[in-house]
Design an enzyme around this catalytic site. Sequence first.
Site, PDB file in Angstrom:
ATOM      1  CB  SER A  30      -0.949  -0.051   1.207  1.00 34.15           C
ATOM      2  OG  SER A  30      -2.067   0.758   1.002  1.00 34.15           O
ATOM      3  CG  ASP A  38      -6.296  -4.197  -3.541  1.00 39.00           C
ATOM      4  OD1 ASP A  38      -7.167  -3.341  -3.327  1.00 39.00           O
ATOM      5  OD2 ASP A  38      -5.083  -4.034  -3.278  1.00 39.00           O
ATOM      6  CG  HIS A  81      -5.454  -2.733  -0.026  1.00 42.65           C
ATOM      7  ND1 HIS A  81      -4.516  -2.677  -1.036  1.00 42.65           N
ATOM      8  CD2 HIS A  81      -5.022  -1.868   0.932  1.00 42.65           C
ATOM      9  CE1 HIS A  81      -3.564  -1.813  -0.701  1.00 42.65           C
ATOM     10  NE2 HIS A  81      -3.844  -1.311   0.480  1.00 42.65           N
TER      11      HIS A  81
END
Lengths: 378, 378
Positions: free
Chosen positions: A159, A330, A363
């Site tokens: 991320s 995701d 995610h």
Amino acid sequence: MTEIRPGTSAAPSASAGKAKILEPTYEGDFVLSEPMSLECGRTLANPTLHYAVYGRLNAARDNAVLVCHALTGSALVGAWWPEIFAQGAVLSLEHDFVICINMLGSCYGSTGPGSVDPETGEAYGPDFPLVSIRDNVRAQAQLLDSLGIRKLRLVLGGSIGGMQALDWTILHPNRVERGLIIGVAPLGAMGLALNHLQRQAILHDPDWAEGRYLPQRPPRRGLALARQIGMISYKSAPLFEERFGRNPNRSGDDPWCVDEKGSGLIGGRFDIAGYLDLQGQRFIERFDANAYLAILRTMDTWDPLRGCSSAEEAFGRIRAQLSFVGISSDWLFPAETVREFATTIRAAGVRADYREMISAHGHDAFLAEQADLVRLLQ
Amino acid sequence: MTEIRPGTSAAPSASAGKAKILEPTYEGDFVLSEPMSLECGRTLANPTLHYAVYGRLNAARDNAVLVCHALTGSALVGAWWPEIFAQGAVLSLEHDFVICINMLGSCYGSTGPGSVDPETGEAYGPDFPLVSIRDNVRAQAQLLDSLGIRKLRLVLGGSIGGMQALDWTILHPNRVERGLIIGVAPLGAMGLALNHLQRQAILHDPDWAEGRYLPQRPPRRGLALARQIGMISYKSAPLFEERFGRNPNRSGDDPWCVDEKGSGLIGGRFDIAGYLDLQGQRFIERFDANAYLAILRTMDTWDPLRGCSSAEEAFGRIRAQLSFVGISSDWLFPAETVREFATTIRAAGVRADYREMISAHGHDAFLAEQADLVRLLQ
């Protein structure tokens, strides 16, 4: 320049219960010796970086690894990513010297909106400047300099941690051998939308007080709602369906009846609502609203292609071998987008491969399914 | 029992500019002659249904079609779904008598939280009861009775309108020939999550005042944020990407600079944020917060399988020929979920087909791409 202090508990581990939490070799603060000129044009007076290290730096000083944490993470990578250190996994406490540095803007030890601005003697609050990913990388490089580390065997993160990892390979092409970038690409319109919604949830809370809230009266409800909006983007619809479905909240609410206050408009909660409420409550106990706003903006504004006339110009300097990981479920950073991003970078002449983590978790899979991630990387 | 009054402007057309808005033949109110016992156990005293009709009922009274509107729609189907009436499309002003009835709980003419409770002489406000989809269908059937309509050639609707259409075929198996159910199935965990977030956005607004807000001081910011959260679920990520990407807001904001107030935490908006803000602002000018809460709950609680031991028990009474439409990019009611729902109903012995609308538009496609929907149905 390095102050050693006892380890403090910060972000709870996403994998608590799955693997033993690792204690850092030490945890300390590094204070930059000079004011820092930021990309946005403003200056941050001698910011502090809080960091943790695991393992030992070898004599050749060539076993350093930098882990960059995600949005609300901390420097304590051994607490939130312990399985990455498992026998035969990505990192080794025996062979690696692992450093993790809290992002500027955070509330886990590095300078952020809650820190005192030496110019005013008061907390920055809403006046905390926009600190870009590049600014973070430049500050982190000074910390590594102070530790005598010139080379990184590996820089990695998921991320917003992956944004930092990639910028390391761009800004310091001769210092990084490998980069591992997980579940990230420049935020797309849907991701920007989700951050916009979260930002508003905080700004609409009357306790936000234009960012000058009292420490004892932070904008709890706004921050909790922001976290809940974030949570739906970190998980996947199939995961929610499997775990919660249309079940009533397990604490006993009845969605078909009036609520405790007797309002017909609200009613008892479904299980997914109870789960989200709990996530919101947990979050406000550990994170600060202005820090959240600061890092959301750091995330929003990251785009290595911005201002470049070509991908070659943006990425051509990279010398590291890169690996990108997309996560199949995701929807904040869709796997397809990560794959395309890796392809763009490879087309700029960079050694870059792409792997896909098949997971229903969304995610968060890189934190929630660490063993699967490790298998993918082996 | 039928009061005729001039057409009023209600929900703006989603297709404004695409097709000519049709004026209703008449628009009026129907007041139920008796108090209505609701599924939740409470009673609604003589509720009013606001409705609009298009075309003429023929002598045989066998050309009636019922259109059920979506969440924030109105009875004025000719304004928000005009292309469905195009030459050779789904409905014909020449041959059909089209009725559309505002849902209970709404703020477009039917009894809702803003209506006066005859028992107290004050607006229901937060005391407005949970009105289920079935309750709506039962009230609508009384209106049709009053118009002398026993049979419906077709009942149709998208989203929560599709919930009503399906319940019509379950509750009145001998009155409906065909049902057309678009972009809907019982709301899954992600949909329940999105509604939970929207509800909280309203409830957190201090102007909500526990639902007893002043008409001149409604919870504008909370309702606007709720609408924005809803909007991201009505559209698709690819559509947002194509339309907005990472562009700065077209009104001139700069996401890389400080905002007008000088806060480094907020900054200028991206284009998607400007779009969402505009959607929120438009919405608060036309919709009421308590009405929104009421209908969200009506939507949340719909599940024809609830309390049934089998799909046969839930759907076996249906006599109508059903058509289900899934929308390929819909993530609020995913096409796959709609397809599975249709399969479940077909397996219960019902004549049901499934068609898929290939569109990048997301859930809203049935309103935003009406010509494509019409082609799919031909």
